[in-house]
Design a protein around this motif. Structure first.
Motif, mmCIF file in Angstrom:
data_model
loop_
_atom_site.group_PDB
_atom_site.id
_atom_site.type_symbol
_atom_site.label_atom_id
_atom_site.label_comp_id
_atom_site.label_asym_id
_atom_site.label_seq_id
_atom_site.Cartn_x
_atom_site.Cartn_y
_atom_site.Cartn_z
ATOM 1 N N PRO B 25 0.829 -1.221 0.000
ATOM 2 C CA PRO B 25 0.000 0.000 0.000
ATOM 3 C C PRO B 25 0.853 1.257 0.000
ATOM 4 C CG PRO B 25 0.175 -0.860 2.217
ATOM 5 C CD PRO B 25 0.901 -1.832 1.327
ATOM 6 N N ILE B 26 0.189 2.379 -0.084
ATOM 7 C CA ILE B 26 0.873 3.656 0.016
ATOM 8 C C ILE B 26 1.427 3.808 1.438
ATOM 9 C CG2 ILE B 26 0.503 6.162 0.046
ATOM 10 C CD1 ILE B 26 -1.455 5.773 -2.257
ATOM 11 N N SER B 27 2.652 4.266 1.515
ATOM 12 C CA SER B 27 3.290 4.415 2.812
ATOM 13 C C SER B 27 2.472 5.330 3.714
ATOM 14 C CB SER B 27 4.696 5.008 2.611
ATOM 15 O OG SER B 27 5.327 5.206 3.860
ATOM 16 N N GLY B 28 2.216 4.849 4.938
ATOM 17 C CA GLY B 28 1.462 5.654 5.894
ATOM 18 C C GLY B 28 -0.029 5.391 5.894
ATOM 19 N N HIS B 29 -0.531 4.669 4.887
ATOM 20 C CA HIS B 29 -1.953 4.322 4.866
ATOM 21 C C HIS B 29 -2.197 3.176 5.841
ATOM 22 C CE1 HIS B 29 -3.463 6.139 0.801
ATOM 23 N NE2 HIS B 29 -2.864 7.023 1.566
ATOM 24 N N THR B 30 -3.102 3.429 6.771
ATOM 25 C CA THR B 30 -3.344 2.413 7.795
ATOM 26 C C THR B 30 -4.421 1.409 7.375
ATOM 27 O OG1 THR B 30 -5.007 3.761 8.927
ATOM 28 C CG2 THR B 30 -2.705 4.044 9.603
ATOM 29 N N ALA B 31 -5.251 1.784 6.439
ATOM 30 C CA ALA B 31 -6.350 0.901 6.012
ATOM 31 C C ALA B 31 -6.000 0.242 4.689
ATOM 32 C CB ALA B 31 -7.641 1.691 5.873
ATOM 33 N N LEU B 32 -6.282 -1.063 4.603
ATOM 34 C CA LEU B 32 -5.993 -1.822 3.380
ATOM 35 C C LEU B 32 -7.160 -2.754 3.091
ATOM 36 C CD1 LEU B 32 -2.628 -3.392 2.332
ATOM 37 C CD2 LEU B 32 -4.725 -4.759 2.190
ATOM 38 N N TYR B 33 -7.555 -2.816 1.844
ATOM 39 C CA TYR B 33 -8.725 -3.592 1.440
ATOM 40 C C TYR B 33 -8.363 -4.502 0.266
ATOM 41 C CZ TYR B 33 -10.820 0.539 3.630
ATOM 42 O OH TYR B 33 -11.136 1.555 4.482
ATOM 43 N N TRP B 34 -9.008 -5.633 0.220
ATOM 44 C CA TRP B 34 -8.956 -6.513 -0.953
ATOM 45 C C TRP B 34 -10.360 -6.639 -1.519
ATOM 46 C CZ3 TRP B 34 -4.787 -8.526 -3.406
ATOM 47 C CH2 TRP B 34 -3.569 -8.599 -2.726
ATOM 48 N N TYR B 35 -10.435 -6.515 -2.850
ATOM 49 C CA TYR B 35 -11.677 -6.708 -3.571
ATOM 50 C C TYR B 35 -11.426 -7.678 -4.712
ATOM 51 C CZ TYR B 35 -13.710 -2.641 -1.236
ATOM 52 O OH TYR B 35 -14.205 -1.774 -0.296
ATOM 53 N N ARG B 36 -12.505 -8.291 -5.198
ATOM 54 C CA ARG B 36 -12.409 -9.201 -6.333
ATOM 55 C C ARG B 36 -13.374 -8.732 -7.411
ATOM 56 N NH1 ARG B 36 -13.557 -15.593 -5.641
ATOM 57 N NH2 ARG B 36 -15.657 -14.863 -5.047
ATOM 58 N N GLN B 37 -12.875 -8.739 -8.642
ATOM 59 C CA GLN B 37 -13.696 -8.334 -9.780
ATOM 60 C C GLN B 37 -13.766 -9.507 -10.747
ATOM 61 O OE1 GLN B 37 -12.166 -4.988 -12.043
ATOM 62 N NE2 GLN B 37 -14.209 -4.411 -12.716
ATOM 63 N N SER B 38 -14.877 -10.186 -10.751
ATOM 64 C CA SER B 38 -15.054 -11.321 -11.646
ATOM 65 C C SER B 38 -15.628 -10.840 -12.964
ATOM 66 C CB SER B 38 -15.975 -12.363 -11.010
ATOM 67 O OG SER B 38 -15.455 -12.779 -9.756
ATOM 68 N N LEU B 39 -15.413 -11.637 -14.010
ATOM 69 C CA LEU B 39 -15.840 -11.261 -15.351
ATOM 70 C C LEU B 39 -17.332 -10.989 -15.359
ATOM 71 C CD1 LEU B 39 -14.835 -10.912 -18.250
ATOM 72 C CD2 LEU B 39 -15.468 -13.291 -18.672
ATOM 73 N N GLY B 40 -17.711 -9.805 -15.836
ATOM 74 C CA GLY B 40 -19.119 -9.461 -15.946
ATOM 75 C C GLY B 40 -19.791 -9.109 -14.628
ATOM 76 N N GLN B 41 -19.006 -8.998 -13.584
ATOM 77 C CA GLN B 41 -19.580 -8.693 -12.274
ATOM 78 C C GLN B 41 -18.956 -7.410 -11.737
ATOM 79 O OE1 GLN B 41 -20.867 -11.490 -9.854
ATOM 80 N NE2 GLN B 41 -21.143 -12.982 -11.469
ATOM 81 N N GLY B 42 -19.601 -6.871 -10.737
ATOM 82 C CA GLY B 42 -19.038 -5.714 -10.059
ATOM 83 C C GLY B 42 -17.934 -6.150 -9.115
ATOM 84 N N LEU B 43 -17.475 -5.222 -8.329
ATOM 85 C CA LEU B 43 -16.416 -5.541 -7.365
ATOM 86 C C LEU B 43 -17.014 -6.074 -6.074
ATOM 87 C CD1 LEU B 43 -14.966 -3.401 -9.323
ATOM 88 C CD2 LEU B 43 -13.326 -3.274 -7.442
ATOM 89 N N GLU B 44 -16.380 -7.102 -5.566
ATOM 90 C CA GLU B 44 -16.846 -7.791 -4.369
ATOM 91 C C GLU B 44 -15.828 -7.603 -3.254
ATOM 92 O OE1 GLU B 44 -17.744 -12.503 -3.287
ATOM 93 O OE2 GLU B 44 -16.665 -11.918 -5.101
ATOM 94 N N ARG B 69 -1.520 -9.220 6.978
ATOM 95 C CA ARG B 69 -0.846 -7.949 6.743
ATOM 96 C C ARG B 69 0.268 -7.844 7.767
ATOM 97 N NH1 ARG B 69 -3.253 -1.748 6.856
ATOM 98 N NH2 ARG B 69 -1.513 -0.850 5.704
ATOM 99 N N THR B 70 1.469 -7.841 7.290
ATOM 100 C CA THR B 70 2.626 -7.861 8.183
ATOM 101 C C THR B 70 3.115 -6.450 8.455
ATOM 102 O OG1 THR B 70 4.038 -8.172 6.251
ATOM 103 C CG2 THR B 70 3.356 -10.137 7.450
ATOM 104 N N GLY B 71 3.334 -6.175 9.735
ATOM 105 C CA GLY B 71 3.897 -4.886 10.127
ATOM 106 C C GLY B 71 3.056 -3.694 9.724
ATOM 107 N N GLY B 72 1.767 -3.931 9.516
ATOM 108 C CA GLY B 72 0.890 -2.826 9.142
ATOM 109 C C GLY B 72 1.136 -2.292 7.756
ATOM 110 N N SER B 73 1.866 -3.047 6.945
ATOM 111 C CA SER B 73 2.174 -2.540 5.608
ATOM 112 C C SER B 73 1.738 -3.548 4.547
ATOM 113 C CB SER B 73 3.653 -2.206 5.498
ATOM 114 O OG SER B 73 3.950 -1.705 4.218
ATOM 115 N N VAL B 74 2.670 -4.338 4.054
ATOM 116 C CA VAL B 74 2.409 -5.265 2.952
ATOM 117 C C VAL B 74 1.372 -6.308 3.358
ATOM 118 C CG1 VAL B 74 3.446 -7.061 1.514
ATOM 119 C CG2 VAL B 74 4.690 -4.933 1.958
ATOM 120 N N SER B 75 0.501 -6.618 2.402
ATOM 121 C CA SER B 75 -0.509 -7.656 2.635
ATOM 122 C C SER B 75 -0.372 -8.752 1.585
ATOM 123 C CB SER B 75 -1.912 -7.060 2.578
ATOM 124 O OG SER B 75 -2.901 -8.067 2.709
ATOM 125 N N THR B 76 -0.663 -9.972 2.016
ATOM 126 C CA THR B 76 -0.672 -11.119 1.109
ATOM 127 C C THR B 76 -2.031 -11.798 1.183
ATOM 128 O OG1 THR B 76 1.686 -11.494 1.478
ATOM 129 C CG2 THR B 76 0.432 -13.296 0.515
#
Lengths: 114, 116
Positions: B25-44, B69-76
Motif C-alpha cells: 500500500p501507500i506508505s502511511g496508509h493504515t487501512a488496506l482492502y482486498w476486492y475481487r472483480q469477476s468477469l461481468g460482475q461488479g467488485l466484491e 498484513r505484516t507490520g501494518g504494511s504489505v498484505s498477502t
C-alpha cells in the motif's frame, strides 16, 4: 449506502455530446457516494466523491454528479464527451457507514463514437 | 511508494494449486482492502485491515481464502486449492484511515488470476 444500482450496463454517445450515467442508491443513513473510472488494463481512478457537503460535486476531467436525496440518485454527467472518456464507470457507496467497506454498482461501459 | 503496488500483475495457475497475491500500500496508509472483480460482475469486498485491529474477513468466500498484513504494511492474499471460479482480477486499495471517507481510496492495478 446499503446498495447501489447502475441503471445502464452500456451507454454509447458521440464525441462532443453530453454524457449521463445513472446511479441510484439505497441507504438508511446519510451515505457517502463515489464515482470511479476504470480504463482498460488500468486501476480504478476516483472521479469524484460526495460526503454530505455540497450536493453538486465536481470531479476531474469535467465530470460532475448531483446528489438528490428525494430521488435517491447520484447521476454522473459531462457536457461534452471526449474519445478518452471511453471506459467503465462504477458508482460506489459506503457499505456500512464507518468501516470503509465499499459497495460497488455493476458498472457502466461508456462508448464514445467519433 | 507513490501508489498501491500489486504483484504479480498476471498469474496463471493450475486448478488445485495454491497462489499468493501481494499488495504494497501507500506508505502511511493504515487501512488496506482486498476486492475481487469477476468477469461481468461488479467488485466484491473480500477483507479489510485497519491498523492493528482484527481484520474484517466477512467478505472472504470460503475458508480457502486467507490474508495477512505484516507490520501494518504489505498484505498477502492466499488462495488454497484454487478452483476455476476463483479466476478474477484481485484489487487492493489503501486509505489513509479506514472509515474516514474524506480521505479517499487508492486502488492498485490488480492481479489477474486465471485458474486452468
Amino acid at each position: 449506502a446499503q446498495s447501489v444500482t447502475q441503471l445502464d450496463s452500456h451507454v454509447s454517445v458521440s464525441e462532443g455530446t453530453p454524457v449521463l450515467l445513472r446511479c441510484n442508491y439505497s441507504s438508511s443513513y446519510s451515505p457517502s457516494l463515489f464515482w470511479y473510472v476504470q480504463h482498460p488494463n488500468k486501476g480504478l481512478q476516483l472521479l469524484l466523491k460526495y460526503t454530505s457537503a455540497a450536493t453538486l460535486v465536481k470531479g476531474i476531467n469535467g465530470f460532475e454528479a448531483e446528489f438528490k436525496k428525494s430521488e435517491t440518485s447520484f447521476h454522473l454527467t459531462k457536457p461534452s464527451a471526449h474519445m478518452s472518456d471511453a471506459a467503465e464507470y462504477f458508482c460506489v457507496g459506503d457499505g456500512s457507514g464507518n468501516t470503509g467497506k465499499l459497495i460497488f454498482g455493476q458498472g457502466t461501459t461508456l462508448q464514445v463514437k467519433p | 511508494g507513490a501508489g498501491v503496488s500489486q504483484s504479480p500483475s498476471n498469474k496463471v495457475t493450475e486448478k488445485g494449486k495454491d497462489v499468493e497475491l501481494r499488495c504494497d500500500p501507500i506508505s502511511g496508509h493504515t487501512a488496506l482492502y482486498w476486492y475481487r472483480q469477476s468477469l461481468g460482475q461488479g467488485l466484491e469486498f473480500l477483507i479489510y485491515f485497519q491498523g492493528n485491529s482484527a481484520p474484517d474477513k466477512s467478505g472472504l468466500p470460503s475458508d480457502r481464502f486467507s490474508a495477512e498484513r505484516t507490520g501494518g504494511s504489505v498484505s498477502t492474499l492466499t488462495i488454497q486449492r484454487t478452483q476455476q471460479e476463483d479466476s478474477a482480477v484481485y484489487l487492493c486499495a489503501s486509505s489513509l484511515k479506514g472509515g474516514a471517507f474524506n480521505y479517499g481510496y487508492t486502488f492498485g492495478s490488480g492481479t489477474r488470476l486465471t485458474v486452468v
